[in-house]
Enzyme design. Structure first.
Site, PDB file in Angstrom:
ATOM      1  N   GLU A   2     -27.141  -8.141 -17.967  1.00  0.00           N
ATOM      2  CA  GLU A   2     -28.235  -8.417 -17.198  1.00  0.00           C
ATOM      3  C   GLU A   2     -28.439  -9.732 -16.884  1.00  0.00           C
ATOM      4  OE1 GLU A   2     -30.145  -4.399 -19.340  1.00  0.00           O
ATOM      5  OE2 GLU A   2     -31.236  -6.422 -19.705  1.00  0.00           O
ATOM      6  N   ILE A  19     -21.775  -7.242 -11.790  1.00  0.00           N
ATOM      7  CA  ILE A  19     -20.982  -5.754 -11.905  1.00  0.00           C
ATOM      8  C   ILE A  19     -19.779  -5.902 -11.009  1.00  0.00           C
ATOM      9  CG2 ILE A  19     -21.254  -3.301 -11.949  1.00  0.00           C
ATOM     10  CD1 ILE A  19     -22.907  -5.083 -14.119  1.00  0.00           C
ATOM     11  N   THR A  20     -18.667  -5.638 -11.814  1.00  0.00           N
ATOM     12  CA  THR A  20     -17.292  -5.326 -10.894  1.00  0.00           C
ATOM     13  C   THR A  20     -17.372  -4.258 -10.088  1.00  0.00           C
ATOM     14  OG1 THR A  20     -15.966  -6.927 -12.530  1.00  0.00           O
ATOM     15  CG2 THR A  20     -14.919  -5.332 -10.793  1.00  0.00           C
ATOM     16  N   GLU A  49     -10.585  -3.788 -23.447  1.00  0.00           N
ATOM     17  CA  GLU A  49     -11.007  -4.838 -22.290  1.00  0.00           C
ATOM     18  C   GLU A  49     -10.551  -6.079 -22.777  1.00  0.00           C
ATOM     19  OE1 GLU A  49     -14.773  -6.333 -19.886  1.00  0.00           O
ATOM     20  OE2 GLU A  49     -15.122  -5.274 -21.568  1.00  0.00           O
ATOM     21  N   ARG A  55      10.677 -29.733  -3.748  1.00  0.00           N
ATOM     22  CA  ARG A  55       9.814 -30.946  -3.421  1.00  0.00           C
ATOM     23  C   ARG A  55      10.817 -32.210  -3.942  1.00  0.00           C
ATOM     24  NH1 ARG A  55       6.241 -33.412  -0.215  1.00  0.00           N
ATOM     25  NH2 ARG A  55       4.859 -34.992  -1.149  1.00  0.00           N
ATOM     26  N   THR A  61     -17.662 -14.132 -24.256  1.00  0.00           N
ATOM     27  CA  THR A  61     -17.283 -15.495 -23.906  1.00  0.00           C
ATOM     28  C   THR A  61     -16.224 -15.927 -25.063  1.00  0.00           C
ATOM     29  OG1 THR A  61     -19.288 -16.570 -25.238  1.00  0.00           O
ATOM     30  CG2 THR A  61     -19.551 -16.112 -22.808  1.00  0.00           C
ATOM     31  N   GLU A 117     -17.066 -18.462 -26.959  1.00  0.00           N
ATOM     32  CA  GLU A 117     -17.719 -18.749 -28.182  1.00  0.00           C
ATOM     33  C   GLU A 117     -18.069 -17.440 -29.059  1.00  0.00           C
ATOM     34  OE1 GLU A 117     -18.075 -21.924 -25.364  1.00  0.00           O
ATOM     35  OE2 GLU A 117     -18.275 -19.869 -25.136  1.00  0.00           O
TER      36      GLU A 117
END
Length: 379
Positions: free
Chosen positions: A128, A158-159, A242, A268, A365, A367
């Site tokens: 939210e 929201i995915t 998830e 390169r 997260t 944290e």
């Protein structure tokens, strides 16, 4: 080199790889710029059996319980080079499991099979505007009114937000805290429901992400998923899978960046020789390879614990944090090895670098993961 995968898993891996090479990679750059991909890609994924992994055969899935089948498919889907594509095509993996496990049979039988076929899109709506990882403080309220619930509130980030057909929505049906939360299955066309425009994001551009709004939204009471005020447990049980998925996304994002850097430094030239000829370059790539391998193998170990029926909350949180940290370091180093080209939108490492950041936020997260780990080790 891994002992975790069998022949069936490798067949799934090949199927997912062919799907990505045929239907996704030729178009992914355009889809990133457009901010979405065609809906018919869901059906192609469904036809390939990729959406049904982890769901019961009785509902049109390919079977439950084989975690490494999901790992194999997830690794190959990340070969799209777009975390946003993978997040959107896989939004059913977080939106649909509560429906498949706890919805009433007639609702489950009606909703789940079309989503697994790719005909419909499912999403999860928990976050939210006033709070993300603090699920227990959510404010969206559902009040019982006869044989309906009246829902008021909003969700964000929201995915599959603008185009999902079905949303598994966390609402407050009781008092404050986690004990007052329930899950409702809300359809896109229900009265009182609306979505905002697609949100503009730092990364995951191909992912359709939006706000949801509920204004006296009338939801039939039989759309309650599980028992009233028992939704928090369902949400938490969903988080383990998830977070494992996000760990896979993290080490695969790093793997893709590493592979791109390996190719680039061999081609390169600087000061008359390939960039790979410099010791500092070789050592960077060695460190990248080492960190990716450790992140991958520890994530596999977590998957094995889940496969064995364990509940490795601490280990999965550790895997997510470690893999995300590796992802951020490796993508940063890949951009550095590319030099100026790494800053260009046409470079795949530029996209991978941007996409890496959300992984330390989504699914809880860094944290919050540390707080979960602290509780598990009794700090």
């Amino acid at each position: 080199m891994s002992d975790y995968f069998n022949e069936t898993h490798e067949q799934v891996r090949l199927t997912a790889r062919k799907f990505i090479e045929t239907h996704v990679l030729p178009h992914i750059d355009n889809w990133e710029e457009a901010g979405e991909f065609p809906r018919e890609i869901y059906q192609k994924a469904g036809d390939a059996g990729l959406l049904g992994i982890g769901f019961p055969e009785a509902l049109g899935g390919v079977g439950e319980g084989d975690i490494f089948m999901k790992v194999a498919a997830s690794e190959e889907l990340m070969r799209s080079t777009s975390g946003g594509f993978v997040a959107s095509i896989g939004s059913l993996d977080i939106g649909l499991p509560p429906v498949a496990k706890w919805a009433k049979k007639e609702i489950r039988d009606q909703i789940v099979p079309p989503v697994l076929r790719g005909e419909k899109i499912a999403a999860l709506a928990v976050t939210e505007p006033g709070g993300g990882s603090d699920v227990a403080s959510l404010k969206t309220r559902a009040v019982k009114d006869g044989d309906h619930y009246i829902v008021n509130g909003s969700k964000t980030f929201i995915t599959s937000g603008t185009r999902a057909d079905h949303y598994t929505v966390a609402v407050r049906t009781g008092g404050e805290g986690h004990g007052g939360i329930s899950l409702l299955l809300i359809d896109h066309d229900m009265p009182g429901f609306s979505t905002g425009t697609r949100l503009r994001k730092m990364g995951w551009w191909a992912s359709d992400t939006a706000e949801l709004f509920f204004e006296d939204c009338r939801v039939p009471a039989d759309r309650l998923i599980g028992a009233e005020n028992a939704g928090f447990i369902a949400i938490m049980s969903n988080f383990l899978a998830e977070r494992l998925s996000l760990s896979i996304m993290a080490y695969m994002t790093a793997q893709l960046a590493y592979e791109a850097a390996m190719h680039y430094v061999k081609e390169r030239k600087a000061f008359g020789r390939p960039v790979s000829g410099f010791q500092v370059t070789r050592h960077k790539l060695v460190d990248m390879a080492t960190q990716i391998d450790i992140a991958r193998e520890y994530t596999y170990r977590c998957a094995a614990l889940m496969q064995a029926g364990k509940n490795p909350i601490k280990q999965v949180a550790m895997a997510k944090n470690f893999s995300v940290d590796v992802c951020e370091k490796v993508t940063r180093e890949a951009v550095q090895l590319f030099g100026g080209m790494g800053f260009m939108r046409e470079s795949v490492v530029e996209r991978l670098y941007r996409d890496a950041k959300i992984l330390s936020i989504g699914g809880g997260t860094t944290e919050i993961m540390k707080e979960l780990i602290a509780k598990q080790i009794r700090l």
